[in-house]
Motif scaffolding. Structure first.
Motif, PDB file in Angstrom:
ATOM      1  N   ARG A   1       4.667  -4.554   1.536  1.00 45.52           N
ATOM      2  CA  ARG A   1       4.608  -3.559   0.467  1.00 45.52           C
ATOM      3  C   ARG A   1       5.734  -2.529   0.581  1.00 45.52           C
ATOM      4  O   ARG A   1       6.332  -2.140  -0.425  1.00 45.52           O
ATOM      5  CB  ARG A   1       3.245  -2.858   0.492  1.00 45.52           C
ATOM      6  CG  ARG A   1       2.059  -3.793   0.352  1.00 45.52           C
ATOM      7  CD  ARG A   1       1.896  -4.277  -1.077  1.00 45.52           C
ATOM      8  NE  ARG A   1       1.400  -3.209  -1.953  1.00 45.52           N
ATOM      9  CZ  ARG A   1       1.479  -3.247  -3.282  1.00 45.52           C
ATOM     10  NH1 ARG A   1       2.061  -4.273  -3.870  1.00 45.52           N
ATOM     11  NH2 ARG A   1       0.977  -2.266  -4.004  1.00 45.52           N
ATOM     12  N   TYR A   2       5.990  -2.049   1.794  1.00 44.79           N
ATOM     13  CA  TYR A   2       7.085  -1.098   1.974  1.00 44.79           C
ATOM     14  C   TYR A   2       8.407  -1.719   1.526  1.00 44.79           C
ATOM     15  O   TYR A   2       9.224  -1.075   0.854  1.00 44.79           O
ATOM     16  CB  TYR A   2       7.188  -0.673   3.436  1.00 44.79           C
ATOM     17  CG  TYR A   2       6.150   0.334   3.869  1.00 44.79           C
ATOM     18  CD1 TYR A   2       6.318   1.687   3.594  1.00 44.79           C
ATOM     19  CD2 TYR A   2       5.009  -0.059   4.558  1.00 44.79           C
ATOM     20  CE1 TYR A   2       5.371   2.621   3.989  1.00 44.79           C
ATOM     21  CE2 TYR A   2       4.059   0.862   4.961  1.00 44.79           C
ATOM     22  CZ  TYR A   2       4.239   2.205   4.678  1.00 44.79           C
ATOM     23  OH  TYR A   2       3.303   3.133   5.074  1.00 44.79           O
TER      24      TYR A   2
ATOM     25  N   ASP B   1       4.049   7.504   0.942  1.00 42.79           N
ATOM     26  CA  ASP B   1       5.385   7.566   1.537  1.00 42.79           C
ATOM     27  C   ASP B   1       6.188   8.618   0.779  1.00 42.79           C
ATOM     28  O   ASP B   1       6.697   8.388  -0.319  1.00 42.79           O
ATOM     29  CB  ASP B   1       6.062   6.189   1.437  1.00 42.79           C
ATOM     30  CG  ASP B   1       7.381   6.136   2.185  1.00 42.79           C
ATOM     31  OD1 ASP B   1       8.144   7.119   2.130  1.00 42.79           O
ATOM     32  OD2 ASP B   1       7.655   5.104   2.823  1.00 42.79           O
TER      33      ASP B   1
ATOM     34  N   TYR C   1       4.855   3.432  -3.547  1.00 41.42           N
ATOM     35  CA  TYR C   1       5.059   4.538  -2.600  1.00 41.42           C
ATOM     36  C   TYR C   1       3.899   5.528  -2.651  1.00 41.42           C
ATOM     37  O   TYR C   1       3.479   6.059  -1.616  1.00 41.42           O
ATOM     38  CB  TYR C   1       6.375   5.250  -2.898  1.00 41.42           C
ATOM     39  CG  TYR C   1       7.595   4.579  -2.324  1.00 41.42           C
ATOM     40  CD1 TYR C   1       7.615   4.141  -1.003  1.00 41.42           C
ATOM     41  CD2 TYR C   1       8.745   4.401  -3.096  1.00 41.42           C
ATOM     42  CE1 TYR C   1       8.738   3.532  -0.464  1.00 41.42           C
ATOM     43  CE2 TYR C   1       9.872   3.796  -2.568  1.00 41.42           C
ATOM     44  CZ  TYR C   1       9.866   3.361  -1.250  1.00 41.42           C
ATOM     45  OH  TYR C   1      10.983   2.760  -0.723  1.00 41.42           O
TER      46      TYR C   1
ATOM     47  N   LEU D   1       1.064   4.117  -0.756  1.00 33.33           N
ATOM     48  CA  LEU D   1       1.313   4.139   0.688  1.00 33.33           C
ATOM     49  C   LEU D   1       1.471   5.553   1.236  1.00 33.33           C
ATOM     50  O   LEU D   1       1.633   5.730   2.445  1.00 33.33           O
ATOM     51  CB  LEU D   1       2.574   3.330   1.013  1.00 33.33           C
ATOM     52  CG  LEU D   1       2.531   1.831   0.663  1.00 33.33           C
ATOM     53  CD1 LEU D   1       3.901   1.199   0.870  1.00 33.33           C
ATOM     54  CD2 LEU D   1       1.495   1.120   1.519  1.00 33.33           C
TER      55      LEU D   1
END
Length: 920
Positions: free
Chosen positions: A789-790, A828, A823, A826
């Motif tokens: 995913r990142y 992030d 993002y 997550l």
């Protein structure tokens, strides 16, 4: 099991699409038969789609037809059906892009490989095989476009290998990309033969692949082998094959290669041309005996009598002829009597496992007693070759005597020398020798001597291969530097691993523990991880069996390390936990620190951050406060990496700088390089490019000197990113392409995609946005195939910037929305800041400065919140440009702030902003 264990991104994407289609059909309540009735091609087409079968991109019309039929049959609202249709089409398009990119890489990779040469030396004269050779050469000249397979079959000792090698030398000039010979050892006594996985590893190593870069699975090795041989004019000789199923995975890709295969069995390879060898006729046998034995004033009848004892087998004929030549002063009649008299019983040849035993017996009887002993003992080790030092250790003889014995056995054709200085027995000779050794009471003592030799020699290189400075007390005076020691370890690795497996099977616990311990440092670094894991699992069990808790701890730690290297993180966590307990039991603080650091590192990999923090912090504290200082650098490196992943860059930089200094103090070059690479990455993420460049350049030099492929690739990846952001585009492109190649070879798809993402961004920055678009879409496809995913979010964000540069603002907005959603999911913040800034640029290009201003403001808040200078400067620059269009009095101040930050961190954007300010 990790994704990299099965690295084949095309296959993964194909299978994933098939699974999604099958799930769609199930939701629609349709059977394959029902669906097949409405699709051109019928049931086989539907089945192929769902299984991910085939090598080409599935036709888009076929996939659309499949999807629409299923969706029409579903009882669901229009909106969800439309969304599912788009999602499935995205999967299909990702597969198509990945296939196109992989095909392009395969075409380019083949042209860069060096010519490979590993044919054994040719025989001076090939007696009695003119007809068979002509048939073989004619068939080769008339070969079709597919990979031609030419089989040379016959009974043992009939000369199959000699014909194959002789033909290969004659054909060699037609194959400009190299020629390679590989024995598959199907009939090697005491061995199961070379497995497909080991055969592929041998071929890849011979073709220039580093051992540590070889995938652990057969699928991964096949993919890499065919990738490297595609479109090459290449000649391959596979000796002593067992079946077509064994050789099929070893066949090169494309139709420009030629494969010669020898076997004692009838293989029946589809499309293969078979040349079956029979024993030589009387005339040819007589010519061979006379020619090799250099007989001149000898009656034809006497030569015929000698040849008759050999049954027409070239192997037996050559052995006897060499024996006769060595005894020129002995009357031939006496030799005939010695060989069995008029009845010829001593050299009667029959079909079966001991077809030429009589010929070997005669040659053996002619040897001096000391050489007879060497001959017997050489059949005992389980490996596939031996040098003079190992042979001397095996026999307990001085090196000079060992060399003389080997040379005499080579002269009598009882040993081959396939590579300079390395000897091996022909399989039939070894079988005969093994029969003799089976009743020799010295066999176990000989194996013990060989094990001690390998153990002492490997231990003497440990400080060097453990990346320190000097070899100590080596039984081998020629291993006087790191390169020589590394070459010896790589050469002897198959023999040492085979010997360890034999020790494990025979219950020789002490020998297994000692030998595995001596090779631990090398195998941790260079693999092969799957074989090493099996050995150290056995070593840990052996140590437990004899109650040696300290050796058990060491074996467990090495097992955990090789599991970590193979990306088997959960298994490694269990093993490091067991090692930690064992080190605690024996009061070994240094061992506890290493085990804690290893455990924390693998816990970090699968997301248990709290436990990782606990173990890594404890490891560093223990190393600094107790007697475990020798492991401090390793613990500091792992804790620094952990802090870096948590966006605590300043703390990470301090820890990693300390780690590099500590590893340099203790002379651990590999540990120093690992710490420097991590430090460079922390500087890179902190936008301190000059410091990042310095650290990464130092790390890269050490990795390359150590011939460490994974470390080299990772250093190149980050260095390429630093060079890109600093405007050093040519150097960055070279570094990133090297990294991509290495990651592909060592089967690291996530890291390969990361390097491709960096390359795609670089291409966009150098007015090659169309190329960048293709590379970034391929990177995204890899990330999707492994569900990273990142990685997906990072690649989509960079793709959004490239699409903006191409003028596709709608496309850029779409992929940036996807990246922002991931993002946000997550949490992030750095990724969110980057997406916001690119979205601001898209809106600014679209003539919407007010919308752009809002996105830049969001980017600034996020970037300042995590202390990231680059994204902070990009947000200020964007706000300044928006302000100029909107009449904002703060616009110039925003641009000045951006210019100051860009200049401080060494970013290429500094010049752009400075020029804008100068024009105001």
């Amino acid at each position: 099991m990790s994704h990299s264990d099965h690295y084949d991104p095309v296959r993964a994407a194909r299978v994933h699409l098939g699974q999604e289609l099958r799930r769609l059909r199930g939701d629609a309540g349709l059977t394959q038969r029902q669906l097949a009735g409405s699709i051109k091609g019928g049931g086989s087409t539907v089945s192929d789609l769902e299984r991910g079968a085939g090598s080409r991109t599935p036709a888009e019309g076929l996939v659309l037809n499949y999807i629409d039929i299923c969706l029409t049959a579903m009882d669901a609202p229009t909106g969800p059906r439309r969304a599912r249709r788009e999602a499935l089409l995205d999967e299909y398009r990702n597969l198509a892009r990945l296939i196109d990119y992989d095909r392009a890489n395969r075409r380019s990779a083949g042209r860069r490989l060096e010519v490979v040469e590993s044919l054994p030396r040719d025989v001076p004269v090939l007696y009695g095989r003119d007809a068979e050779k002509s048939r073989l050469l004619d068939a080769v000249r008339l070969r079709s476009g597919t990979v031609p397979i030419h089989l040379i079959e016959g009974m043992p000792g009939v000369g199959k290998t000699a014909l194959a090698v002789h033909a290969a030398h004659e054909l060699r000039r037609h194959f400009t990309d190299g020629a390679m010979f590989l024995s598959l050892d199907t009939h090697a006594p005491g061995q199961a033969g070379v497995s497909v996985g080991d055969a592929l590893a041998t071929l890849l190593i011979a073709d220039g692949v580093k051992p540590a870069a070889i995938a652990p699975t057969i699928e991964g090795r096949v993919a890499l082998w065919r990738h490297r041989t595609a479109r090459r004019r290449f000649l391959l000789v596979l000796d002593d094959a067992a079946s077509f199923e064994q050789i099929e995975p070893l066949l090169p890709a494309g139709g420009r290669a030629l494969v010669l295969v020898t076997s004692r069995r009838r293989l029946g390879a589809p499309g293969g041309v078979t040349v079956e060898l029979a024993p030589l006729g009387d005339r040819s046998a007589r010519e061979l005996i006379a020619g090799v034995a250099e007989l001149q004033a000898v009656a034809d009848a006497e030569i015929d009598a000698l040849a008759a004892r050999c049954g027409g087998l070239p192997l037996a004929l050559g052995i006897i002829a060499g024996w006769v030549r060595a005894h020129q002063t002995v009357p031939v009649d006496d030799m005939i009597s010695l060989l069995g008299g008029a009845g010829g019983q001593a050299l009667t040849v029959r079909h079966g496992s001991r077809t030429v035993a009589a010929a070997f017996e005669v040659s053996y009887a002619s040897l001096p007693a000391a050489v007879q002993r060497t001959f017997r003992l050489l059949s005992i080790p389980p490996g596939r070759g031996i040098d003079v030092h190992a042979a001397s250790a095996l026999t307990g003889a001085p090196t000079a005597d060992g060399r003389a014995h080997l040379e005499l056995l080579f002269e009598r054709h009882l040993l081959d020398e396939p590579a300079l200085g390395r000897y091996r027995m022909h399989d039939l000779v070894a079988e005969y020798a093994a029969d003799l050794a089976a009743t020799d009471p010295e066999s176990k003592a000989a194996l013990d001597r060989l094990s001690v030799y390998y153990e002492e020699t490997a231990a003497s290189t440990d400080t060097l291969i453990g990346a320190r400075r000097h070899v100590r007390n080596s039984p081998r005076p020629d291993l006087d530097d790191r390169r020589a020691a590394l070459a010896w370890l790589r050469t002897e690795r198959p023999n040492a691993l085979a010997l360890m497996r034999l020790q494990a099977a025979s219950g020789n616990h002490a020998a297994l523990i000692g030998l595995s311990g001596a090779f631990a440092s090398f195998l941790r670094q260079y693999g092969p991880w799957d074989q090493a894991a099996a050995v150290y699992r056995s070593a840990a069990q052996a140590a437990w069996s004899i109650g040696d808790r300290r050796r058990e701890a060491d074996a467990l730690f090495t097992l955990g390390a090789v599991q970590h290297a193979a990306d088997e993180y959960r298994s490694a966590a269990d093993t490091f936990t067991a090692a930690l307990s064992a080190y605690h039991d024996v009061s070994d603080p240094g061992g506890e620190v290493r085990a804690q650091a290893g455990l924390g590192a693998v816990l970090r990999r699968f997301g248990d951050t709290a436990a990782a923090d606990h173990h890594l912090t404890a490891a560093v504290q223990a190393a600094r406060s107790g007697p475990g200082r020798e492991a401090e650098g390793e613990a500091l490196t792992e804790l620094g990496l952990f802090r870096m992943m948590g966006d605590r860059y300043d703390e990470a930089i301090t820890l990693l700088a300390d780690a590099a200094s500590r590893q340099a103090e203790v002379g651990d070059s590999l540990g120093e390089a690992l710490a420097l690479r991590a430090l460079g990455n922390a500087y890179y993420l902190s936008d301190r490019y000059l410091e990042a460049h310095s650290s990464l350049t130092r790390a890269l030099a050490i990795f390359e000197d150590l011939e460490h492929p994974s470390g080299t690739a990772l250093a190149l990846l980050v260095l390429g990113g630093v060079q890109r952001l600093a405007g050093e585009y040519e150097d960055a492109e070279v570094a990133l392409n090297r990294a991509i190649t290495l990651f592909r070879e060592i089967s690291k798809p996530s890291s390969q995609a990361q390097a491709m993402s960096e390359l795609g961004a670089l291409l966009g920055s150098t007015n090659r946005a169309e190329e960048g678009d293709a590379v970034l879409r391929a990177a995204t496809a890899i990330y999707r195939a492994i569900d990273d995913r990142y990685g997906i979010a990072a690649a989509l964000n960079q793709l959004g910037e490239v699409l903006r540069q191409r003028g596709d603002l709608a496309g850029a907005e779409d992929v940036l929305r996807q990246a922002g959603d991931i993002y946000a999911e997550l949490d992030d913040r750095l990724g969110s800041a980057a997406v916001a800034n690119v979205e601001g640029s898209v809106f600014l290009d679209a003539g919407e400065p007010s919308r752009a201003q809002k996105r830049y403001e969001a980017g600034l808040i996020a970037a300042v919140g995590i202390g990231n200078p680059l994204e902070t400067a990009l947000a200020h620059e964007g706000l300044g440009r928006c302000g100029l269009l909107l009449g904002d009095p703060d616009s110039v101040e925003h641009l000045r702030t951006a210019a100051s930050i860009f200049t401080r961190i060494g970013a290429a954007e500094a010049r752009r902003v400075t020029e804008t300010l100068a024009s105001l």
